[in-house]
Write a protein that holds these residues in place. Structure first.
Motif, PDB file in Angstrom:
ATOM      1  N   VAL A  48       0.844  -1.199   0.000  1.00 30.11           N
ATOM      2  CA  VAL A  48       0.000   0.000   0.000  1.00 30.11           C
ATOM      3  C   VAL A  48       0.885   1.257   0.000  1.00 30.11           C
ATOM      4  O   VAL A  48       0.647   2.209  -0.751  1.00 30.11           O
ATOM      5  CB  VAL A  48      -0.955   0.001   1.223  1.00 30.11           C
ATOM      6  CG1 VAL A  48      -1.656   1.339   1.379  1.00 30.11           C
ATOM      7  CG2 VAL A  48      -1.978  -1.123   1.098  1.00 30.11           C
ATOM      8  N   GLU A  51       2.370   1.872  -3.371  1.00 29.98           N
ATOM      9  CA  GLU A  51       1.394   2.222  -4.390  1.00 29.98           C
ATOM     10  C   GLU A  51       0.837   3.641  -4.217  1.00 29.98           C
ATOM     11  O   GLU A  51       0.609   4.351  -5.188  1.00 29.98           O
ATOM     12  CB  GLU A  51       0.244   1.205  -4.320  1.00 29.98           C
ATOM     13  CG  GLU A  51      -0.721   1.301  -5.480  1.00 29.98           C
ATOM     14  CD  GLU A  51      -1.858   0.293  -5.330  1.00 29.98           C
ATOM     15  OE1 GLU A  51      -2.974   0.624  -5.742  1.00 29.98           O
ATOM     16  OE2 GLU A  51      -1.623  -0.810  -4.770  1.00 29.98           O
ATOM     17  N   TYR A  52       0.623   4.063  -2.962  1.00 27.77           N
ATOM     18  CA  TYR A  52      -0.117   5.307  -2.731  1.00 27.77           C
ATOM     19  C   TYR A  52       0.750   6.531  -2.445  1.00 27.77           C
ATOM     20  O   TYR A  52       0.261   7.648  -2.511  1.00 27.77           O
ATOM     21  CB  TYR A  52      -1.089   5.131  -1.551  1.00 27.77           C
ATOM     22  CG  TYR A  52      -2.286   4.266  -1.864  1.00 27.77           C
ATOM     23  CD1 TYR A  52      -2.184   2.885  -1.859  1.00 27.77           C
ATOM     24  CD2 TYR A  52      -3.521   4.827  -2.169  1.00 27.77           C
ATOM     25  CE1 TYR A  52      -3.277   2.085  -2.141  1.00 27.77           C
ATOM     26  CE2 TYR A  52      -4.617   4.037  -2.454  1.00 27.77           C
ATOM     27  CZ  TYR A  52      -4.495   2.670  -2.438  1.00 27.77           C
ATOM     28  OH  TYR A  52      -5.574   1.888  -2.725  1.00 27.77           O
ATOM     29  N   ASN A  90       3.821  15.106  -1.543  1.00 24.05           N
ATOM     30  CA  ASN A  90       2.794  14.127  -1.899  1.00 24.05           C
ATOM     31  C   ASN A  90       1.420  14.759  -2.110  1.00 24.05           C
ATOM     32  O   ASN A  90       0.633  14.281  -2.917  1.00 24.05           O
ATOM     33  CB  ASN A  90       2.706  13.039  -0.825  1.00 24.05           C
ATOM     34  CG  ASN A  90       3.706  11.923  -1.067  1.00 24.05           C
ATOM     35  OD1 ASN A  90       3.440  11.001  -1.835  1.00 24.05           O
ATOM     36  ND2 ASN A  90       4.880  12.024  -0.452  1.00 24.05           N
ATOM     37  N   THR A 297      -3.945   8.377   3.115  1.00 27.78           N
ATOM     38  CA  THR A 297      -4.112   8.364   1.654  1.00 27.78           C
ATOM     39  C   THR A 297      -4.920   7.131   1.245  1.00 27.78           C
ATOM     40  O   THR A 297      -5.886   7.224   0.483  1.00 27.78           O
ATOM     41  CB  THR A 297      -2.744   8.365   0.951  1.00 27.78           C
ATOM     42  OG1 THR A 297      -1.954   9.425   1.482  1.00 27.78           O
ATOM     43  CG2 THR A 297      -2.899   8.562  -0.552  1.00 27.78           C
ATOM     44  N   ALA A 298      -4.531   5.979   1.778  1.00 31.45           N
ATOM     45  CA  ALA A 298      -5.225   4.746   1.417  1.00 31.45           C
ATOM     46  C   ALA A 298      -6.665   4.752   1.923  1.00 31.45           C
ATOM     47  O   ALA A 298      -7.601   4.456   1.180  1.00 31.45           O
ATOM     48  CB  ALA A 298      -4.463   3.546   1.973  1.00 31.45           C
ATOM     49  N   ARG A 301      -9.089   6.951  -0.084  1.00 30.52           N
ATOM     50  CA  ARG A 301      -9.470   6.363  -1.370  1.00 30.52           C
ATOM     51  C   ARG A 301     -10.471   5.222  -1.175  1.00 30.52           C
ATOM     52  O   ARG A 301     -11.481   5.144  -1.861  1.00 30.52           O
ATOM     53  CB  ARG A 301      -8.203   5.855  -2.073  1.00 30.52           C
ATOM     54  CG  ARG A 301      -8.460   5.216  -3.415  1.00 30.52           C
ATOM     55  CD  ARG A 301      -7.887   5.985  -4.601  1.00 30.52           C
ATOM     56  NE  ARG A 301      -6.506   6.369  -4.455  1.00 30.52           N
ATOM     57  CZ  ARG A 301      -5.507   5.865  -5.199  1.00 30.52           C
ATOM     58  NH1 ARG A 301      -5.754   4.931  -6.106  1.00 30.52           N
ATOM     59  NH2 ARG A 301      -4.281   6.305  -5.056  1.00 30.52           N
ATOM     60  N   TRP A 302     -10.182   4.351  -0.197  1.00 26.28           N
ATOM     61  CA  TRP A 302     -11.037   3.174   0.006  1.00 26.28           C
ATOM     62  C   TRP A 302     -12.424   3.531   0.519  1.00 26.28           C
ATOM     63  O   TRP A 302     -13.434   3.069  -0.001  1.00 26.28           O
ATOM     64  CB  TRP A 302     -10.405   2.227   1.035  1.00 26.28           C
ATOM     65  CG  TRP A 302      -9.088   1.636   0.652  1.00 26.28           C
ATOM     66  CD1 TRP A 302      -8.572   1.518  -0.621  1.00 26.28           C
ATOM     67  CD2 TRP A 302      -8.119   1.066   1.529  1.00 26.28           C
ATOM     68  NE1 TRP A 302      -7.342   0.916  -0.561  1.00 26.28           N
ATOM     69  CE2 TRP A 302      -7.038   0.624   0.738  1.00 26.28           C
ATOM     70  CE3 TRP A 302      -8.057   0.881   2.906  1.00 26.28           C
ATOM     71  CZ2 TRP A 302      -5.906   0.006   1.282  1.00 26.28           C
ATOM     72  CZ3 TRP A 302      -6.939   0.270   3.453  1.00 26.28           C
ATOM     73  CH2 TRP A 302      -5.868  -0.163   2.658  1.00 26.28           C
ATOM     74  N   ASN A 334      -4.406  12.326  -2.620  1.00 26.47           N
ATOM     75  CA  ASN A 334      -5.050  11.600  -3.709  1.00 26.47           C
ATOM     76  C   ASN A 334      -5.337  12.478  -4.935  1.00 26.47           C
ATOM     77  O   ASN A 334      -5.934  12.013  -5.897  1.00 26.47           O
ATOM     78  CB  ASN A 334      -6.380  11.005  -3.221  1.00 26.47           C
ATOM     79  CG  ASN A 334      -6.182   9.696  -2.464  1.00 26.47           C
ATOM     80  OD1 ASN A 334      -5.743   8.710  -3.049  1.00 26.47           O
ATOM     81  ND2 ASN A 334      -6.479   9.701  -1.171  1.00 26.47           N
TER      82      ASN A 334
END
Ligand code: ATP
Ligand code: MG
Length: 662
Positions: A48, A51-52, A90, A297-298, A301-302, A334
């Motif tokens: 994760v 990726e993020y 970021n 961040t994760a 998004r989720w 994001n």
């Protein structure tokens, strides 16, 4: 704890499937994410992170965990060891490389109706300039900067400017008094303060700079004050102390737009944030760069199913962790469009939020149960005048949401089209831990549902043994997660004592919960909010939930008062809806209603009607103050109370009934 109260909860245990239209377009449709995370949670969080988040230097180890123990010192929990990154990079810089450069990062509306849109490029320019300004005022990596501002775009700009140069920000909610501000400055020993002339609230001016001047009479660590001119008053009317106070716009005039991002270690602090103070003196949570950014961040998004074309609105104030994680860091990392509103929900009228949703075609609305209950009290007509068809997802956070309010939100705001994510988390956790992935998990009104992938909660008894399904117990986390607070600023011993001493090796949340046989979590409030009446364990939150199902009640707070015979007896404080009359008849009716729905042992010994309940400035009911009143004690810390006159009034009412120091 015995399971006597499951009956009351089971009433609402019907499942609501995610609406088909939503499910078919959801970002996450594959439940194997859960299995993958459970199978090897470290490699899951490693993937994760890669990726993020964009890393300047990759991390070597995903997690190094030495459980906090009395007598030991941090670091206890380290995620992404050896990794280097910058949170501002970021959230801003990395979006400049593609088409998002010109995408709206922040869409803002002020209370008077003024509005602004900042693209990612605009944000980059403003943040870089302010970062240079801070440097020119002597702010260095690791220095603390207190931010005390209204809800204007300059607030996230200030946070990101700190992150850019490695300064640790400490945002203090703009609704706090000068006293609360002073305590937080002194605790963090901040060097610089960023504020504004003031902000708008319900048509009135909140004179922030005046509060700052009062606070700084006894906050000697502050060397410089940067004042943004929001324009609530003429600049010439704002007293500026020479050498200490500087206008934001003057400093920005000559500032360069070039400011490289400081390379931060994964474990370098990003910010300090104080908890709401619902249970006691606020605790300065320390959140660090790497793990926090990965976690928010994760989860953004989720949970919010973020799409590039969305306008996403989290209604919280940035002064709370919800705003940090889900207005600023999560959405911006994001590349999302985050909507911000400055003012009150009832200005100029009680439909302002719905007017905003209609005007900006907002897709996601994330708010608090206290707001939802307020809208219920005001009535549906304010909603039905507006076109809310743009909404596709709703969320709540901050307190347990009673099923009645959940269903109202689902029906009247979401038109039964929008999944409702009830998100359980804390300032300490940094990120949402328990909630539904909206395209996968069927909902149960009143339950926060399931842990996110890679999160491991458990409900245990006094000894730390998991309790059977359907039995209330204490909520713990058996494994760390990336965004967990690493320590309390200046008080690592308190961190160990509050969170890690009770169940060694496990994080203790301080909340009571129950897991049902489908593995759904039901939050029952704080541990102190579970009372013992003649041997029966009752969650006061369940009693409150039942009380507000009665057509006359808008809000309720129940506490346990000590009793010679029964151990504790329930006492309820109730606010009624517009258009109803209080009196002995209603009092008896409500007592009977609770007794019928839960059991005679739960019948409130006394009910007090009140126009307002004591709440924190984040809108949470402060039951500890009600307990102090009921026990005739000196009131505990009241600095986070929104309206001190409320407790004064309640105390008088209480003493009239029971006599002083009852
Ligand atoms: P303090 O820790 O200073 O007493 P606080 O706990 O109110 O203050 P926060 O971190 O803002 O400070 O709040 C977290 C708490 O809010 C959780 O521990 C829980 O009690 C409650 N909470 C948050 N979200 C939910 C939710 N979705 N369902 C139930 N309770 C929630
Ligand atoms: Mg707490």
């Amino acid at each position: 704890m015995a399971s006597i109260s499951e009956k009351a909860l089971r009433v609402h245990e019907h499942l609501i499937e995610p609406p088909t239209e939503f499910r078919e377009k959801a970002l996450i449709q594959d439940p194997r994410l859960y299995e993958q995370a459970a199978h090897d949670f470290e490699s899951f969080w490693g993937q994760v992170a890669n990726e993020y988040v964009t890393w300047f230097r990759p991390f070597e180890t995903v997690l190094q965990f030495n459980p906090p123990k009395p007598g030991t010192k941090p670091p206890w929990i380290q995620w992404y060891v050896g990794g280097k990154l910058n949170a501002c990079y970021n959230c801003v810089d990395r979006h400049l490389q593609g088409w998002r450069r010109t995408k709206a990062a922040i869409v803002w509306e002020g209370e008077p109706g003024d509005s602004r849109v900042l693209t990612y490029q605009d944000l980059h320019r403003e943040v870089s300039k302010l970062a240079n300004v801070l440097k020119s005022l002597g702010v260095k990596k690791g220095d603390r900067v207190t931010i005390y501002m209204p809800m204007v775009p300059e607030l996230p700009i200030a946070m990101l400017a700190c992150a850019r140069i490695g300064a640790i920000h400490s945002v203090v909610f703009g609704g706090f008094s000068s006293e609360a501000l002073r305590d937080r400055i002194n605790d963090s020993q901040a060097k610089l303060l960023i504020t504004a002339d003031g902000g708008w609230r319900r048509g009135n001016i909140v004179p922030l700079k005046r509060f700052v001047d009062e606070a700084l009479e006894s906050a000697p660590s502050i060397e410089n004050v940067v004042v943004f001119h929001r324009g609530v008053m003429d600049a010439t009317l704002v007293p500026m102390r020479a050498g200490r106070d500087h206008w934001w716009h003057r400093l920005m005039e000559g500032a360069s737009q070039e400011c490289p991002c400081e390379e931060m270690d994964s474990e370098d602090p990003l910010y300090i944030l104080y908890t709401s103070g619902t249970t006691g003196r606020p605790k300065g949570q320390v959140h660090v760069t790497g793990g926090y950014l990965v976690g928010v961040t994760a989860s953004t998004r989720w949970v919010f199913d973020l799409k590039d074309e969305d306008i996403y609105w989290c209604t919280a104030d940035i002064g709370w962790v919800t705003g940090h994680s889900y207005i600023v860091y999560g959405p911006l990392a994001n590349g999302a469009t985050s909507f911000m509103y400055e003012g009150a929900p009832d200005y100029p009228d009680k439909d302002r939020w719905w007017a905003l949703i209609e005007k900006y075609r907002i897709n996601t609305c994330y708010t608090a149960p206290t707001a939802i209950r307020t809208f219920m009290r005001w009535g549906e007509e304010y909603i039905h005048h507006h076109d809310l068809s743009s909404l596709r997802l709703l969320g709540t956070v901050g307190e347990p949401i009673n099923p009645e309010a959940w269903l109202w939100y689902w029906e009247h705001v979401g038109g039964r089209r929008c999944p409702v994510v009830d998100t359980w988390w804390q300032t300490e956790t940094g990120m949402i831990l328990i909630t539904s992935l909206p395209g996968i998990i069927p909902m149960k009104p009143g339950s926060a549902t399931k842990p996110l992938p890679g999160i491991f909660p458990e409900v245990v008894d006094e000894e730390g043994k998991p309790v059977p399904d359907g039995t209330p117990g204490y909520l713990i986390l058996t494994k760390p997660w990336p965004a967990i607070s690493r320590t309390l600023w200046g008080d690592p011993d308190r961190y160990v004592e509050v969170y890690w001493a009770r169940y060694p090796g496990f994080y203790f949340t301080g909340d009571a919960a129950m897991k049902d046989r489908d593995g759904y979590f039901w939050l029952l409030g704080r541990v102190d909010d579970v009372i013992n009446v003649a041997g029966h364990r009752i969650s006061t939150m369940e009693m409150e939930s039942v009380l507000v199902e009665h057509p006359t009640t808008a809000e309720a707070a129940v506490i346990g008062k000590s009793d010679m015979v029964k151990g504790q007896i329930p006492v309820a404080f109730v606010t009624i809806r517009q258009g109803f009359e209080t009196g002995d008849g209603l009092r008896e009716e409500l007592k009977e209603y609770v007794a019928k729905r839960i059991g005679t042992f739960a019948r409130p010994a006394e009910i007090f009607f009140t126009a307002e309940l004591p709440k924190t400035r984040s809108g949470k009911i402060m039951r500890r103050l009600l307990r102090d009143i009921a026990e005739g004690r000196v009131l505990g810390d009241t600095t986070t109370l929104a309206d001190p006159s409320v407790v004064q009034h309640l105390r008088e009412m209480y003493e009239e009934k029971y006599g002083e120091g009852s």
